[in-house]
Design an enzyme around this catalytic site. Structure first.
Site, PDB file in Angstrom:
ATOM      1  N   TYR A 117      28.407 -37.893  32.163  1.00  7.62           N
ATOM      2  CA  TYR A 117      28.911 -36.813  33.027  1.00  7.62           C
ATOM      3  C   TYR A 117      28.725 -35.463  32.343  1.00  7.62           C
ATOM      4  O   TYR A 117      28.259 -34.495  32.957  1.00  7.62           O
ATOM      5  CB  TYR A 117      30.383 -37.097  33.312  1.00  7.62           C
ATOM      6  CG  TYR A 117      31.153 -36.004  34.018  1.00  7.62           C
ATOM      7  CD1 TYR A 117      31.173 -35.929  35.408  1.00  7.62           C
ATOM      8  CD2 TYR A 117      31.900 -35.073  33.295  1.00  7.62           C
ATOM      9  CE1 TYR A 117      31.904 -34.933  36.052  1.00  7.62           C
ATOM     10  CE2 TYR A 117      32.629 -34.082  33.931  1.00  7.62           C
ATOM     11  CZ  TYR A 117      32.631 -34.025  35.317  1.00  7.62           C
ATOM     12  OH  TYR A 117      33.360 -33.044  35.945  1.00  7.62           O
ATOM     13  N   GLY A 118      29.079 -35.390  31.046  1.00  6.51           N
ATOM     14  CA  GLY A 118      28.955 -34.120  30.315  1.00  6.51           C
ATOM     15  C   GLY A 118      27.513 -33.649  30.252  1.00  6.51           C
ATOM     16  O   GLY A 118      27.232 -32.453  30.397  1.00  6.51           O
ATOM     17  N   ALA A 119      26.590 -34.586  30.050  1.00  9.21           N
ATOM     18  CA  ALA A 119      25.168 -34.212  30.008  1.00  9.21           C
ATOM     19  C   ALA A 119      24.723 -33.676  31.368  1.00  9.21           C
ATOM     20  O   ALA A 119      23.957 -32.705  31.450  1.00  9.21           O
ATOM     21  CB  ALA A 119      24.326 -35.416  29.614  1.00  9.21           C
ATOM     22  N   ASN A 154      29.886 -28.478  44.603  1.00  2.71           N
ATOM     23  CA  ASN A 154      31.146 -29.007  44.071  1.00  2.71           C
ATOM     24  C   ASN A 154      31.146 -30.541  43.987  1.00  2.71           C
ATOM     25  O   ASN A 154      31.761 -31.102  43.084  1.00  2.71           O
ATOM     26  CB  ASN A 154      32.297 -28.522  44.968  1.00  2.71           C
ATOM     27  CG  ASN A 154      33.593 -29.245  44.702  1.00  2.71           C
ATOM     28  OD1 ASN A 154      34.275 -28.984  43.721  1.00  2.71           O
ATOM     29  ND2 ASN A 154      33.937 -30.196  45.571  1.00  2.71           N
ATOM     30  N   LYS A 178      26.550 -32.098  33.538  1.00  6.48           N
ATOM     31  CA  LYS A 178      27.124 -30.756  33.743  1.00  6.48           C
ATOM     32  C   LYS A 178      26.482 -29.737  32.798  1.00  6.48           C
ATOM     33  O   LYS A 178      26.314 -28.575  33.157  1.00  6.48           O
ATOM     34  CB  LYS A 178      28.643 -30.793  33.551  1.00  6.48           C
ATOM     35  CG  LYS A 178      29.388 -31.632  34.597  1.00  6.48           C
ATOM     36  CD  LYS A 178      29.322 -31.004  35.992  1.00  6.48           C
ATOM     37  CE  LYS A 178      30.301 -31.671  36.946  1.00  6.48           C
ATOM     38  NZ  LYS A 178      30.303 -31.064  38.290  1.00  6.48           N
ATOM     39  N   ASP A 206      25.598 -38.246  51.457  1.00  6.61           N
ATOM     40  CA  ASP A 206      25.522 -38.254  49.988  1.00  6.61           C
ATOM     41  C   ASP A 206      24.552 -37.159  49.543  1.00  6.61           C
ATOM     42  O   ASP A 206      23.388 -37.159  49.959  1.00  6.61           O
ATOM     43  CB  ASP A 206      25.015 -39.644  49.558  1.00  6.61           C
ATOM     44  CG  ASP A 206      24.989 -39.830  48.054  1.00  6.61           C
ATOM     45  OD1 ASP A 206      24.864 -38.841  47.314  1.00  6.61           O
ATOM     46  OD2 ASP A 206      25.085 -41.000  47.635  1.00  6.61           O
TER      47      ASP A 206
HETATM   48  N1  LIG Z   1      39.447 -32.792  38.392  1.00  3.89           N
HETATM   49  C1  LIG Z   1      39.220 -32.217  37.212  1.00  3.89           C
HETATM   50  O1  LIG Z   1      40.081 -32.214  36.316  1.00  3.89           O
HETATM   51  C2  LIG Z   1      37.890 -31.536  36.955  1.00  3.89           C
HETATM   52  C3  LIG Z   1      37.684 -30.953  35.689  1.00  3.89           C
HETATM   53  C4  LIG Z   1      36.492 -30.294  35.449  1.00  3.89           C
HETATM   54  C5  LIG Z   1      35.531 -30.219  36.444  1.00  3.89           C
HETATM   55  N2  LIG Z   1      35.744 -30.798  37.653  1.00  3.89           N
HETATM   56  C6  LIG Z   1      34.716 -30.643  38.682  1.00  3.89           C
HETATM   57  O2  LIG Z   1      35.329 -30.095  39.832  1.00  3.89           O
HETATM   58  C7  LIG Z   1      34.610 -30.513  41.011  1.00  3.89           C
HETATM   59  C8  LIG Z   1      35.588 -31.103  42.007  1.00  3.89           C
HETATM   60  O3  LIG Z   1      36.167 -32.246  41.407  1.00  3.89           O
HETATM   61  P1  LIG Z   1      37.459 -32.978  42.015  1.00  3.89           P
HETATM   62  O4  LIG Z   1      38.299 -33.305  40.854  1.00  3.89           O
HETATM   63  O5  LIG Z   1      37.980 -32.202  43.160  1.00  3.89           O
HETATM   64  O6  LIG Z   1      36.773 -34.340  42.512  1.00  3.89           O
HETATM   65  P2  LIG Z   1      37.290 -35.418  43.585  1.00  3.89           P
HETATM   66  O7  LIG Z   1      38.743 -35.312  43.802  1.00  3.89           O
HETATM   67  O8  LIG Z   1      36.707 -36.715  43.124  1.00  3.89           O
HETATM   68  O9  LIG Z   1      36.548 -34.960  44.929  1.00  3.89           O
HETATM   69  C9  LIG Z   1      35.156 -35.027  44.972  1.00  3.89           C
HETATM   70  C10 LIG Z   1      34.681 -34.631  46.355  1.00  3.89           C
HETATM   71  O10 LIG Z   1      33.254 -34.743  46.381  1.00  3.89           O
HETATM   72  C11 LIG Z   1      32.860 -35.749  47.340  1.00  3.89           C
HETATM   73  N3  LIG Z   1      31.715 -36.434  46.766  1.00  3.89           N
HETATM   74  C12 LIG Z   1      31.660 -37.166  45.630  1.00  3.89           C
HETATM   75  N4  LIG Z   1      30.421 -37.642  45.442  1.00  3.89           N
HETATM   76  C13 LIG Z   1      29.674 -37.178  46.472  1.00  3.89           C
HETATM   77  C14 LIG Z   1      28.317 -37.331  46.829  1.00  3.89           C
HETATM   78  N5  LIG Z   1      27.465 -38.070  46.100  1.00  3.89           N
HETATM   79  N6  LIG Z   1      27.867 -36.710  47.943  1.00  3.89           N
HETATM   80  C15 LIG Z   1      28.716 -35.978  48.712  1.00  3.89           C
HETATM   81  N7  LIG Z   1      30.010 -35.807  48.425  1.00  3.89           N
HETATM   82  C16 LIG Z   1      30.478 -36.417  47.316  1.00  3.89           C
HETATM   83  C17 LIG Z   1      34.098 -36.609  47.539  1.00  3.89           C
HETATM   84  O11 LIG Z   1      34.146 -37.274  48.784  1.00  3.89           O
HETATM   85  P3  LIG Z   1      33.525 -38.762  48.967  1.00  3.89           P
HETATM   86  O12 LIG Z   1      34.000 -39.597  47.835  1.00  3.89           O
HETATM   87  O13 LIG Z   1      33.983 -39.213  50.323  1.00  3.89           O
HETATM   88  O14 LIG Z   1      32.040 -38.540  48.918  1.00  3.89           O
HETATM   89  C18 LIG Z   1      35.191 -35.530  47.457  1.00  3.89           C
HETATM   90  O15 LIG Z   1      35.258 -34.800  48.660  1.00  3.89           O
HETATM   91  C19 LIG Z   1      33.553 -31.489  40.519  1.00  3.89           C
HETATM   92  O16 LIG Z   1      32.319 -30.828  40.371  1.00  3.89           O
HETATM   93  C20 LIG Z   1      34.078 -31.923  39.158  1.00  3.89           C
HETATM   94  O17 LIG Z   1      33.037 -32.363  38.303  1.00  3.89           O
HETATM   95  C21 LIG Z   1      36.906 -31.453  37.929  1.00  3.89           C
END
Ligand SMILES: NC(=O)c1ccc[n+]([C@@H]2O[C@H](COP(=O)([O-])OP(=O)(O)OC[C@H]3O[C@@H](n4cnc5c(N)ncnc54)[C@H](OP(=O)(O)O)[C@@H]3O)[C@@H](O)[C@H]2O)c1
Length: 230
Positions: free
Chosen positions: A150-152, A83, A154, A59
């Site tokens: 979440y927005g805060a 990420n 980011k 984590d």
């Molecule tokens: N999806 C969207 O539409 C969107 C839009 C804007 C921005 N974003 C941003 O894009 C990035 C990627 O998002 P995503 O949509 O690919 O998310 P996701 O599908 O939820 O994947 C998140 C990844 O991060 C890992 N993770 C989560 N919490 C963690 C922690 N505390 N420590 C270590 N690993 C952790 C997860 O694995 P585990 O759960 O096994 O830890 C997974 O590998 C993020 O920064 C998100 O805020 C996404």
């Protein structure tokens, strides 16, 4: 020649996994994490060169895990991708109903951990004149109901990124809003959304920040993809 190295957090699924795959295809060495060890192992096993990958389940909010990640990084680090990210409670509550502990957790993962990781690997980044890529969100700049915590987190990440860019001109420090993608995170926030982009389709825009000498700052993947940025 020694291949470049990237540390990508949250690389077991979603955007992090897609970016890790693209870098692995280029022959990069990778240090990756994610909390679920089985999922992380399966993702790494499917990469083109698993032998070039160090996978450390954990984590990012855990200082001991961050220290382990930093120890796995070689002398020179070409790319740090912050990420890994959490939404907080879902369905997304209005701020009036967001428990303080939930906000603290989101800030710990999305804001404090990325800066702490930069601090932990800074000498290796500086030796490589490397790139920091902090993955942000449009929720950092738009006021969407339910997205306040979440927005805060980011928005604060964006500010840390901007100041780091000024304080470390030898590095290239970016925040990037990837746009809406079909991932577990988006499904958790909005199970009914359709027509979302595959995270792999966003990766080329992110790679522009790695490959090109663009000024430090905040970018939208949509603008990078449209080649509007130079
Ligand atoms: N999806 C969207 O539409 C969107 C839009 C804007 C921005 N974003 C941003 O894009 C990035 C990627 O998002 P995503 O949509 O690919 O998310 P996701 O599908 O939820 O994947 C998140 C990844 O991060 C890992 N993770 C989560 N919490 C963690 C922690 N505390 N420590 C270590 N690993 C952790 C997860 O694995 P585990 O759960 O096994 O830890 C997974 O590998 C993020 O920064 C998100 O805020 C996404």
């Amino acid at each position: 020649m020694t291949p470049p190295t990237a540390l990508v957090t949250g690389a077991s699924r979603g955007l992090g996994a897609a970016l890790a795959e693209a870098l692995a295809r280029r022959g990069w060495r990778l240090v990756v994490d994610g909390r679920d060890p089985a999922r992380l192992a399966a993702t790494v096993a499917a990469l083109p060169r698993p032998d070039l990958v160090t996978a450390l389940p954990g984590d990012v909010a855990d200082p001991a895990h961050r220290a382990a990640l930093a120890s796995a990084v070689p002398d020179r680090l070409d790319l740090l991708v912050n990420n890994a990210s959490e939404l907080g409670p879902t369905p997304l509550p209005r701020l009036a109903d967001l428990p303080a502990e939930a906000l603290e957790r989101v800030l710990a993962v999305n804001t404090v951990a990325p800066l702490a990781l930069v601090q932990a690997v800074l000498p290796a980044l500086e030796r490589a004149r490397g790139v920091v890529l902090d993955v942000s969100s449009d929720a950092a700049v738009e006021a969407y109901e339910g997205w306040g915590g979440y927005g805060a987190s980011k928005a604060a990440l964006d500010r840390l990124t901007a100041v780091l860019a000024v304080e470390h001109p030898a590095l290239r420090v970016y925040a990037v809003d990837p746009g809406d993608m079909a991932t577990d995170m988006h499904r958790a926030a909005d199970p009914d959304a359709t027509g979302l982009r595959d995270p792999a389709d966003v990766v080329p825009a992110l790679l522009r920040l790695v490959d090109e000498d663009l000024p430090g700052g905040r970018y939208r993947a949509a603008d990078l993809a449209a080649e509007a940025v130079r």
